[in-house]
Design a protein around this motif. Structure first.
Motif, PDB file in Angstrom:
ATOM      1  N   THR A 172       3.766  -4.036 -11.080  1.00  0.00           N
ATOM      2  CA  THR A 172       4.687  -2.981 -10.654  1.00  0.00           C
ATOM      3  C   THR A 172       4.455  -2.495  -9.225  1.00  0.00           C
ATOM      4  OG1 THR A 172       3.204  -1.391 -11.719  1.00  0.00           O
ATOM      5  CG2 THR A 172       5.116  -2.115 -12.987  1.00  0.00           C
ATOM      6  N   ASP A 173       3.415  -2.998  -8.554  1.00  0.00           N
ATOM      7  CA  ASP A 173       3.174  -2.598  -7.168  1.00  0.00           C
ATOM      8  C   ASP A 173       4.329  -3.045  -6.278  1.00  0.00           C
ATOM      9  OD1 ASP A 173       0.771  -1.478  -7.796  1.00  0.00           O
ATOM     10  OD2 ASP A 173      -0.470  -3.095  -6.959  1.00  0.00           O
ATOM     11  N   GLN A 174       4.810  -2.154  -5.398  1.00  0.00           N
ATOM     12  CA  GLN A 174       5.846  -2.517  -4.437  1.00  0.00           C
ATOM     13  C   GLN A 174       5.236  -3.425  -3.378  1.00  0.00           C
ATOM     14  OE1 GLN A 174       9.303  -1.342  -4.742  1.00  0.00           O
ATOM     15  NE2 GLN A 174       8.310  -1.175  -6.748  1.00  0.00           N
ATOM     16  N   VAL A 175       5.900  -4.500  -3.083  1.00  0.00           N
ATOM     17  CA  VAL A 175       5.355  -5.482  -2.132  1.00  0.00           C
ATOM     18  C   VAL A 175       5.326  -4.929  -0.719  1.00  0.00           C
ATOM     19  CG1 VAL A 175       5.693  -7.766  -1.124  1.00  0.00           C
ATOM     20  CG2 VAL A 175       6.049  -7.436  -3.583  1.00  0.00           C
ATOM     21  N   VAL A 176       6.408  -4.258  -0.320  1.00  0.00           N
ATOM     22  CA  VAL A 176       6.473  -3.700   1.037  1.00  0.00           C
ATOM     23  C   VAL A 176       7.450  -2.532   1.000  1.00  0.00           C
ATOM     24  CG1 VAL A 176       8.300  -5.324   1.731  1.00  0.00           C
ATOM     25  CG2 VAL A 176       6.891  -4.246   3.480  1.00  0.00           C
ATOM     26  N   PRO A 177       7.182  -1.431   1.715  1.00  0.00           N
ATOM     27  CA  PRO A 177       8.140  -0.319   1.747  1.00  0.00           C
ATOM     28  C   PRO A 177       9.500  -0.775   2.231  1.00  0.00           C
ATOM     29  CG  PRO A 177       6.040   0.325   2.709  1.00  0.00           C
ATOM     30  CD  PRO A 177       5.975  -1.163   2.490  1.00  0.00           C
ATOM     31  N   ARG A 178      10.556  -0.302   1.581  1.00  0.00           N
ATOM     32  CA  ARG A 178      11.893  -0.770   1.907  1.00  0.00           C
ATOM     33  C   ARG A 178      12.268  -0.494   3.360  1.00  0.00           C
ATOM     34  NH1 ARG A 178      15.365  -3.135  -0.927  1.00  0.00           N
ATOM     35  NH2 ARG A 178      17.555  -3.182  -0.421  1.00  0.00           N
TER      36      ARG A 178
END
Length: 240
Positions: free
Chosen positions: A231-237
């Motif tokens: 569930t970790d976001q890969v990179v801030p949008r």
């Protein structure tokens, strides 16, 4: 079901076009086996927002409440497709078997997979394709990421998809497969898949893919299968 856009999970999402975006719509449906009526949640449209995709390429959306795979409450039959009259006839007997009853506590996506194998004739039947199995990883993680049999089915289907087709989805399938290898401790295979994505000219300018390779590469190098949580976001949008 149409093939996923692996970057935005477009098999479930459409871009918001009105003020109705993200509003739940309750719809009554009927189980094709047994006739039970129940309610599912839909929406007129949906938009992405907030952060980027996570390690299973699921974006944050305004419609995460939508019923992703409707399931009959009593017999637990997943409504993963529109069944033909002949299939319904077969399913009426299948849901009464011990083999089917043994599935009822497992993920609705696994029940769908085994149901489709039955309808295909059983034995070595393929069951569901990668797109639907991938949906199980995105939307029913508690019951699929913890199920070795399910993960094996996803990997078989993914490798089959990669062998049979080469298109714009290929690098995204490879990323998911790399993550699954890493998640299960197969670090060499995970690294090899990342290398293949890194050589793919179609995504060399894609910031999400580049960030994914760096993030997962670090975790593979650590040989710690718990370091990268799905569930970790890969990179801030805002960085995309």
């Amino acid at each position: 079901m149409t093939k996923f856009n692996y970057l935005l999970a477009a098999g479930f999402l459409v871009v918001a076009a009105s003020a109705q975006a993200g509003r739940p719509i309750m719809e009554e449906t009927k189980c094709p086996v047994g006739g039970e009526k129940f309610t599912v949640t839909q929406t007129a449209s949906c938009s992405t927002f907030g952060g980027s995709q996570d390690f299973l390429l699921k974006p944050q959306t305004s419609c995460d409440f939508v019923t992703k795979l409707a399931q009959c409450p009593m017999n637990k039959l997943p409504l993963y497709k529109e069944f033909s009259d002949e299939e319904i006839r077969k399913l009426k007997g299948f849901v009464k078997t011990d083999a089917y009853k043994s599935l009822k506590e497992r993920s609705r996506y696994w029940i769908a997979h085994e149901t489709e194998k039955f309808l295909q004739g059983g034995g070595d039947a393929k069951g569901l394709g990668f797109s639907m199995l991938f949906g199980g990883l995105q939307f029913d993680r508690a019951n699929t990421l913890s199920d070795p049999e399910y993960l094996k089915a996803v990997q078989v289907a993914g490798d089959s998809e990669l062998a049979e087709h080469s298109d714009k989805n290929t690098p995204y399938i490879q990323l998911v497969m790399s993550y699954l290898d890493y998640f299960q401790g197969s670090f060499v295979s995970a690294a090899q898949r990342l290398v293949a994505v890194g050589k793919d000219e179609t995504v060399k300018e894609n910031k999400l893919v580049a960030a994914y390779i760096v993030r997962l590469g670090d975790c593979i190098e650590s040989s710690d299968s718990k370091k990268c949580v799905s569930t970790d976001q890969v990179v801030p949008r805002k960085s995309l």
